[in-house]
Design a protein around this motif. Structure first.
Motif, PDB file in Angstrom:
ATOM      1  N   GLY A   1       0.918  -1.210  -0.110  1.00 29.02           N
ATOM      2  CA  GLY A   1       0.046  -0.225  -0.005  1.00 29.02           C
ATOM      3  C   GLY A   1       0.909   1.337  -0.061  1.00 29.02           C
ATOM      4  N   ARG A   2       1.948   1.166   0.623  1.00 26.12           N
ATOM      5  CA  ARG A   2       2.682   2.460   0.968  1.00 26.12           C
ATOM      6  C   ARG A   2       3.617   2.406  -0.484  1.00 26.12           C
TER       7      ARG A   2
ATOM      8  N   SER B   1       3.375   5.858  -2.996  1.00 29.20           N
ATOM      9  CA  SER B   1       4.539   6.633  -3.474  1.00 29.20           C
ATOM     10  C   SER B   1       4.610   6.581  -5.026  1.00 29.20           C
ATOM     11  N   ARG B   2       4.015   5.668  -5.703  1.00 30.63           N
ATOM     12  CA  ARG B   2       4.010   5.834  -7.305  1.00 30.63           C
ATOM     13  C   ARG B   2       2.705   6.916  -7.633  1.00 30.63           C
ATOM     14  N   SER B   3       1.923   7.365  -6.836  1.00 25.09           N
ATOM     15  CA  SER B   3       0.644   8.124  -7.296  1.00 25.09           C
ATOM     16  C   SER B   3       1.209   9.573  -7.482  1.00 25.09           C
ATOM     17  N   LYS B   4       0.127  10.106  -8.139  1.00 22.57           N
ATOM     18  CA  LYS B   4       0.632  11.463  -8.596  1.00 22.57           C
ATOM     19  C   LYS B   4       0.707  12.431  -7.467  1.00 22.57           C
ATOM     20  N   ARG B   5      -0.241  12.170  -6.264  1.00 28.63           N
ATOM     21  CA  ARG B   5      -0.452  12.979  -5.277  1.00 28.63           C
ATOM     22  C   ARG B   5      -0.049  12.087  -4.141  1.00 28.63           C
TER      23      ARG B   5
ATOM     24  N   ASP C   1       6.711   7.255   0.468  1.00 29.54           N
ATOM     25  CA  ASP C   1       7.994   6.384   0.952  1.00 29.54           C
ATOM     26  C   ASP C   1       8.454   5.532  -0.198  1.00 29.54           C
ATOM     27  N   GLN C   2       9.551   6.151  -0.559  1.00 29.91           N
ATOM     28  CA  GLN C   2      10.378   5.378  -1.647  1.00 29.91           C
ATOM     29  C   GLN C   2      10.941   4.131  -1.213  1.00 29.91           C
TER      30      GLN C   2
ATOM     31  N   ASN D   1      -6.350  -1.357  -3.594  1.00 34.98           N
ATOM     32  CA  ASN D   1      -6.619  -0.385  -4.736  1.00 34.98           C
ATOM     33  C   ASN D   1      -6.103   0.925  -4.461  1.00 34.98           C
ATOM     34  N   ALA D   2      -6.133   2.154  -5.118  1.00 32.58           N
ATOM     35  CA  ALA D   2      -5.469   3.344  -4.672  1.00 32.58           C
ATOM     36  C   ALA D   2      -5.995   3.951  -3.581  1.00 32.58           C
TER      37      ALA D   2
END
Length: 283
Positions: free
Chosen positions: A25-26, A30-34, A39-40, A59-60
């Motif tokens: 989930g994290r 981290s990959r989302s636009k906002r 947490d990379q 899901n997102a």
């Protein structure tokens, strides 16, 4: 996904396996636009773990909610460390959360991550160790490891996605044991309600892992844990600040769910202060 580094094996089952869903989930967040938490290191860890994450049903919106929970606990922990340069942090059931690196505490902080030996071993494969950090390979319910903690400095006790998997007897004994050991400090954690325990069959992460939830409590139940304990703040998981960053559909669902008290209170965040025994109350 392939990586230039060796992939880490995951010998986890049941409740332990749910930590992979939290990590994933994290990574999605981290990959989302906002991103909420951004947490990379979660993205890097997912790449390095030998596990089919396509089977993790998050899901997102779910990912954003996981990130919001983590960010709220980060904020409470950071506030404590900002006023306690010489302190202890006890991260219970740390899983693969990389909070110690996200917050980057100063040299006066001793940070203890506690989880099963296989989880601590996996952490050592994924994350670099750092000064002041100690991994304790033990079940959180084993009373023996508490003796390795300092007992002469303010202590921050953090638990994320843990207490609901313990029995009420084990969970209350754990928290009371730690509060008796610490001279003063704070606690920050999430907990489920009794209704959430009864409705656990609708929790995909729990059912997918074949895990079982046990302990459900309320703000009144938390307040009864110790006369030294002061409840500073509690909020529904559906009302954590920053939820405007979540997908529109998830925000709408949360607003509707929040109108029904039993649903709104299924998961809550707690921030408590542990007063010193010198204040005149027994521990």
């Amino acid at each position: 996904m392939n990586s230039s580094k060796a992939q880490a094996k995951v010998p986890l089952t049941g409740a332990q396996e749910t930590l992979l869903a939290t990590l994933y989930g994290r990574a999605i967040d981290s990959r989302s636009k906002r991103p909420v938490l951004g947490d990379q290191t979660a993205v890097d860890a997912v790449r390095r773990i030998d596990h089919d994450f396509s089977k993790v049903r998050i899901n997102a919106g779910d990912a954003g909610a996981v990130a919001l929970r983590g960010r709220q606990l980060d904020e409470w922990t950071a506030q404590f460390l900002a006023t306690h340069e010489q302190a202890t942090v006890v991260h219970l059931g740390c899983g693969l959360d990389n909070r110690v690196h996200r917050l980057d505490p100063g040299p006066g902080v001793r940070w203890f991550d506690i989880d099963y030996p296989e989880v601590i071993d996996l952490r050592r494969q994924l994350y670099p160790e750092r000064p002041g950090w100690t991994g304790i390979p033990a079940s959180v319910t084993d009373p023996g490891w508490t003796a390795s903690l300092p007992s002469d400095r303010p202590t921050m006790i953090v638990a994320e996605g843990l207490l609901m998997y313990l029995t009420e007897a084990d969970g209350t004994a754990l928290l009371r044991r730690l509060m008796a050991h610490a001279p003063s400090g704070e606690l920050a954690f999430d907990a489920f309600s009794p209704f959430a325990i009864r409705a656990q069959r609708i929790n995909r992460v729990v059912t997918d892992a074949g895990a079982t939830l046990h302990w459900g409590t309320t703000p009144a139940g938390i307040a009864r844990l110790s006369p030294r304990l002061e409840l500073l703040e509690t909020l529904s998981a559906l009302q954590i600040p920053g939820r405007e960053r979540l997908p529109a559909g998830y925000r709408m669902m949360a607003r509707v769910a929040g109108l029904v008290p039993p649903v709104r209170n299924m998961a809550r965040m707690y921030h408590c202060r542990l007063h010193p025994e010198a204040a005149g109350v027994a521990g």
